[in-house]
Design an enzyme around this catalytic site. Structure first.
Site, PDB file in Angstrom:
ATOM      1  N   VAL A 179       2.480  14.370  -3.422  1.00 28.67           N
ATOM      2  CA  VAL A 179       1.995  15.045  -2.682  1.00 28.67           C
ATOM      3  C   VAL A 179       0.632  15.508  -2.788  1.00 28.67           C
ATOM      4  CG1 VAL A 179       4.135  16.698  -1.898  1.00 28.67           C
ATOM      5  CG2 VAL A 179       2.328  16.900  -4.044  1.00 28.67           C
ATOM      6  N   ASP A 239       2.512  14.997   1.641  1.00 33.85           N
ATOM      7  CA  ASP A 239       1.681  15.645   2.156  1.00 33.85           C
ATOM      8  C   ASP A 239       0.738  15.403   3.391  1.00 33.85           C
ATOM      9  OD1 ASP A 239       0.278  13.634   0.283  1.00 33.85           O
ATOM     10  OD2 ASP A 239      -1.659  14.658   0.534  1.00 33.85           O
ATOM     11  N   LYS A 242       1.637   2.513  -5.154  1.00 36.95           N
ATOM     12  CA  LYS A 242       2.855   1.514  -6.106  1.00 36.95           C
ATOM     13  C   LYS A 242       1.803   1.714  -7.399  1.00 36.95           C
ATOM     14  CE  LYS A 242       2.353  -2.109  -4.715  1.00 36.95           C
ATOM     15  NZ  LYS A 242       2.362  -1.700  -2.857  1.00 36.95           N
ATOM     16  N   GLY A 273     -10.693  -3.354   3.759  1.00 36.59           N
ATOM     17  CA  GLY A 273     -11.052  -1.871   4.471  1.00 36.59           C
ATOM     18  C   GLY A 273     -10.579  -2.277   5.547  1.00 36.59           C
ATOM     19  N   ASP A 296       0.668  -0.887  -0.315  1.00 40.01           N
ATOM     20  CA  ASP A 296      -0.078  -0.226  -0.340  1.00 40.01           C
ATOM     21  C   ASP A 296       1.046   1.069   0.203  1.00 40.01           C
ATOM     22  OD1 ASP A 296      -1.826  -1.891   0.143  1.00 40.01           O
ATOM     23  OD2 ASP A 296      -1.643  -1.657   2.614  1.00 40.01           O
ATOM     24  N   HIS A 344      -4.522  -1.817  -5.751  1.00 39.21           N
ATOM     25  CA  HIS A 344      -4.241  -1.121  -6.469  1.00 39.21           C
ATOM     26  C   HIS A 344      -5.117   0.548  -6.371  1.00 39.21           C
ATOM     27  CE1 HIS A 344      -0.292  -3.431  -7.108  1.00 39.21           C
ATOM     28  NE2 HIS A 344      -0.670  -3.499  -6.269  1.00 39.21           N
ATOM     29  N   THR A 345      -4.337   1.880  -5.529  1.00 40.72           N
ATOM     30  CA  THR A 345      -5.420   2.663  -6.102  1.00 40.72           C
ATOM     31  C   THR A 345      -4.869   3.609  -7.221  1.00 40.72           C
ATOM     32  OG1 THR A 345      -6.219   2.759  -3.912  1.00 40.72           O
ATOM     33  CG2 THR A 345      -7.194   4.690  -4.658  1.00 40.72           C
TER      34      THR A 345
HETATM   35  P1  GDP Z   1      -0.664   0.321  -3.477  1.00 39.12           P
HETATM   36  O1  GDP Z   1      -0.876  -0.692  -3.081  1.00 39.12           O
HETATM   37  O2  GDP Z   1       0.720   0.515  -3.084  1.00 39.12           O
HETATM   38  O3  GDP Z   1      -0.795   0.746  -4.784  1.00 39.12           O
HETATM   39  O4  GDP Z   1      -1.481   1.550  -2.454  1.00 39.12           O
HETATM   40  P2  GDP Z   1      -3.108   1.518  -2.578  1.00 39.12           P
HETATM   41  O5  GDP Z   1      -4.119   1.833  -3.123  1.00 39.12           O
HETATM   42  O6  GDP Z   1      -3.884   0.600  -1.416  1.00 39.12           O
HETATM   43  O7  GDP Z   1      -2.835   3.219  -0.704  1.00 39.12           O
HETATM   44  C1  GDP Z   1      -2.248   3.892  -0.625  1.00 39.12           C
HETATM   45  C2  GDP Z   1      -3.890   5.166  -0.769  1.00 39.12           C
HETATM   46  O8  GDP Z   1      -2.784   6.022  -0.807  1.00 39.12           O
HETATM   47  C3  GDP Z   1      -4.691   4.813  -1.346  1.00 39.12           C
HETATM   48  O9  GDP Z   1      -5.579   5.375  -1.308  1.00 39.12           O
HETATM   49  C4  GDP Z   1      -4.101   6.478  -2.733  1.00 39.12           C
HETATM   50  O10 GDP Z   1      -5.100   7.073  -3.376  1.00 39.12           O
HETATM   51  C5  GDP Z   1      -3.216   7.310  -1.637  1.00 39.12           C
HETATM   52  N1  GDP Z   1      -2.212   8.288  -2.046  1.00 39.12           N
HETATM   53  C6  GDP Z   1      -1.395   7.700  -2.863  1.00 39.12           C
HETATM   54  N2  GDP Z   1      -0.076   8.743  -2.754  1.00 39.12           N
HETATM   55  C7  GDP Z   1      -0.750   9.533  -2.037  1.00 39.12           C
HETATM   56  C8  GDP Z   1      -0.732  11.330  -2.363  1.00 39.12           C
HETATM   57  O11 GDP Z   1       1.008  11.211  -2.004  1.00 39.12           O
HETATM   58  N3  GDP Z   1      -0.809  11.771  -1.311  1.00 39.12           N
HETATM   59  C9  GDP Z   1      -2.361  10.979  -0.295  1.00 39.12           C
HETATM   60  N4  GDP Z   1      -2.473  11.940   1.012  1.00 39.12           N
HETATM   61  N5  GDP Z   1      -2.525   9.837  -0.848  1.00 39.12           N
HETATM   62  C10 GDP Z   1      -1.807   9.224  -1.595  1.00 39.12           C
HETATM   63  P1  IMO Z   2      -1.204  -4.197  -2.350  1.00 39.74           P
HETATM   64  O1  IMO Z   2      -0.707  -4.586  -3.107  1.00 39.74           O
HETATM   65  C1  IMO Z   2      -1.314  -4.736   2.475  1.00 39.74           C
HETATM   66  C2  IMO Z   2      -0.848  -8.752   3.242  1.00 39.74           C
HETATM   67  C3  IMO Z   2      -1.813  -9.385   4.199  1.00 39.74           C
HETATM   68  C4  IMO Z   2      -1.529  -9.933   5.241  1.00 39.74           C
HETATM   69  C5  IMO Z   2      -0.778 -11.199   4.551  1.00 39.74           C
HETATM   70  C6  IMO Z   2      -0.605 -12.516   3.764  1.00 39.74           C
HETATM   71  O2  IMO Z   2      -2.354  -3.672  -2.081  1.00 39.74           O
HETATM   72  O3  IMO Z   2       0.352  -3.057  -1.837  1.00 39.74           O
HETATM   73  P2  IMO Z   2      -2.174 -12.578   1.942  1.00 39.74           P
HETATM   74  O4  IMO Z   2      -3.893 -12.769   1.595  1.00 39.74           O
HETATM   75  O5  IMO Z   2      -1.397 -12.146   0.755  1.00 39.74           O
HETATM   76  O6  IMO Z   2      -2.393 -14.520   2.357  1.00 39.74           O
HETATM   77  O7  IMO Z   2      -2.564 -12.271   3.813  1.00 39.74           O
HETATM   78  O8  IMO Z   2      -0.069 -10.071   3.446  1.00 39.74           O
HETATM   79  N1  IMO Z   2      -0.992  -8.366   2.284  1.00 39.74           N
HETATM   80  C7  IMO Z   2      -1.330  -6.968   1.998  1.00 39.74           C
HETATM   81  N2  IMO Z   2      -1.176  -5.589   3.105  1.00 39.74           N
HETATM   82  N3  IMO Z   2      -0.899  -4.630   0.414  1.00 39.74           N
HETATM   83  C8  IMO Z   2      -1.226  -5.070  -0.012  1.00 39.74           C
HETATM   84  O9  IMO Z   2      -0.887  -5.381  -1.227  1.00 39.74           O
HETATM   85  C9  IMO Z   2      -1.126  -6.356   0.543  1.00 39.74           C
HETATM   86  N4  IMO Z   2      -0.945  -7.922  -0.032  1.00 39.74           N
HETATM   87  C10 IMO Z   2      -1.445  -8.847   1.076  1.00 39.74           C
HETATM   88  O10 IMO Z   2      -3.148  -8.118   4.761  1.00 39.74           O
HETATM   89  O11 IMO Z   2      -0.869  -9.352   6.566  1.00 39.74           O
HETATM   90 MG    MG Z   3      -3.152  -2.230  -1.977  1.00 41.59          MG
END
Ligand code: GDP
Ligand code: IMO
Ligand code: MG
Length: 424
Positions: A409, A331, A16, A300, A13, A41-42
């Site tokens: 940011v 930010d 990416k 969630g 998270d 991935h958001t």
């Molecule tokens: P990923 O799994 O690595 O793609 O990340 P996620 O999407 O699970 O979580 C990143 C969260 O941070 C998402 O809600 C994005 O919209 C948000 N996000 C990404 N970059 C930024 C940033 O620079 N600032 C803020 N405030 N939110 C960000």
């Molecule tokens: P992205 O790509 C954050 C965590 C789970 C748990 C462990 C094992 O969005 O960064 P699993 O269901 O893979 O067997 O769970 O890994 N986990 C993640 N945490 N971001 C993810 O993906 C994750 N994918 C798995 O919360 O701790």
């Molecule tokens: Mg994620």
């Protein structure tokens, strides 16, 4: 050839999805190479939010080919839902811009159920996403998995499914006191899903081989410390998330990947169980969760939050051979009076500077920085950032010994700063 890989340097998270969406302007083919719909991935663009679980985050761009490589585990229902949702908002998805490897393993309903039941029974809980990831990868290495190529062939699928249910149904009954699965109901439902997925399936290796002149962008899922080997085992996911798996997990031959981006948040988060040396328990935790919206994009669940850990980042850089760093969510730190970063650990008075075998029972040693008390999401260049923010970033860069090339940011696609070499 200018190929690029991007991986998360923490526990997932890191942002990416947003960065892939940005970088893919410069790529022809975007490839997911591991994990499954445990990923979330958001990408946020023009007030619209997309959360991708399986499809590479490049799909929003025209003329990009998105590939789900052989190392990915695919839940057919989730994949089809994702395709449908994109089409509903006018994003074209067809066999022209989405290719799925015939070697991918399929997540079946029994994988999801076993994932949940195992978590309930285990003493040492992992806190999985309950998406069936671990059980599916387990079947892959046990050589009883159902691959995409079998899945789309009704005869092979029937044979493999029967064989799996013969083995798994008694386990459901004996170990968990649950009813097993009836062949006919699973087969009839999944056969229909297979028909819809079939057009996207191809020999990805062959497809790549003919397009070696294209620019590839490999999209990592999860984060380095969730890697099955390099991570905080057993509190990890079941795939190899590190940059070196980009080729194998894609089904590509040995090509050069010149740019190896590592993404880290300006602080640290983790979902699920496992050690987390810089974890925060009080006000700053609430602040980061609120301000950073730290709630899982897939499940969630509230994300655990802590200060940035540079010992971890240094390790992740070595593990992935990262040569360019991207810091996201800077930010979010905007309203904090003081900001800390972990520069080493203490264990029973002993100082630990390098990544240790176990992250349990460590006390972080922090360096403290002044906050900048300013909204920086509309800042348009690195040089315009508040001095305190630059001091923070420059320290990270110096400690890690590699350049920060981008700073995110804000959530939106455009809220990203490029840092030029030597820019102060
Ligand atoms: P990923 O799994 O690595 O793609 O990340 P996620 O999407 O699970 O979580 C990143 C969260 O941070 C998402 O809600 C994005 O919209 C948000 N996000 C990404 N970059 C930024 C940033 O620079 N600032 C803020 N405030 N939110 C960000
Ligand atoms: P992205 O790509 C954050 C965590 C789970 C748990 C462990 C094992 O969005 O960064 P699993 O269901 O893979 O067997 O769970 O890994 N986990 C993640 N945490 N971001 C993810 O993906 C994750 N994918 C798995 O919360 O701790
Ligand atoms: Mg994620």
């Amino acid at each position: 050839m200018n190929n690029t890989v991007l991986v998360g340097l923490q526990w997932g998270d890191e942002g990416k999805g947003k960065i892939i969406d940005y970088l893919c302007r410069d790529a022809d083919v975007v490839v997911r190479f591991q994990g499954g719909n445990n990923a979330g991935h958001t990408v946020i663009t023009n007030q619209k939010k997309f959360v991708f679980h399986l499809i590479p985050s490049g799909i929003l761009h025209k003329n990009k080919i998105c590939v789900i490589g052989q190392g990915v585990v695919v839940d057919p229902e989730i994949l089809l839902k994702e395709i449908e949702n994109l089409k509903k908002v006018g994003i074209p998805v067809s066999k022209k811009n989405l290719k799925i490897s015939n070697f991918c393993h399929i997540i079946m309903p029994y994988h999801r159920i076993i994932d949940s039941l195992r978590e309930q029974k285990r003493v040492e809980k992992i806190g999985t996403t309950k998406r069936g990831i671990g059980p599916c990868y387990k079947d892959r290495v046990s050589r009883c998995g159902i691959r995409m190529g079998d899945f789309i062939d009704p005869k092979a699928f029937a044979f493999k499914l029967k064989d799996n249910l013969r083995e798994k149904n008694p386990i459901f009954k004996e170990a968990y006191g649950q009813k097993g699965f009836r062949f006919n109901s699973v087969y009839n439902k999944y056969k229909k899903l297979a028909k819809k997925i079939e057009p996207f399936v191809c020999d990805v290796t062959d497809y790549f081989y003919k397009r070696q002149d294209k620019k590839f962008l490999f999209e990592g899922a999860q984060g380095t410390f969730l890697d099955i080997d390099a991570g905080t085992y057993p509190f990890v996911t079941s795939s190899s998330v590190v940059a070196s798996n980009a080729l194998l997990g894609s089904g590509l031959a040995f090509i050069n990947i010149k740019k190896r981006f590592g993404v880290a948040k300006a602080y640290t988060t983790r979902v699920g169980e496992g050690p987390f040396p810089t974890e925060l328990k009080a006000e700053v935790l609430d602040y980061l969760q609120d301000e950073g919206g730290e709630f899982g994009a897939t499940t969630g669940r509230p994300r655990r939050c802590g200060w940035l850990d540079l010992v971890l980042l240094k390790r992740a850089i070595k593990v992935n051979s990262i040569n360019s760093l991207i810091i996201t969510k800077l930010d979010v730190l905007g309203n904090l009076g003081k900001i800390k970063v972990c520069i080493k650990y203490k264990k029973s008075e002993k100082i630990i500077k390098n990544f240790p075998y176990s992250l349990e029972n460590l006390k972080p040693v922090y360096k403290e920085f002044r906050g900048w008390n300013k909204d920086i999401s509309k800042v348009k260049s690195f040089s315009k950032l508040p001095k305190a923010a630059k001091t923070y970033l420059n320290f990270i860069e110096k400690y890690l010994g590699i350049p920060i090339n981008f700073i995110s940011v804000g959530k939106d696609r455009e809220e990203i700063l490029k840092k030029r070499k030597g820019e102060k």
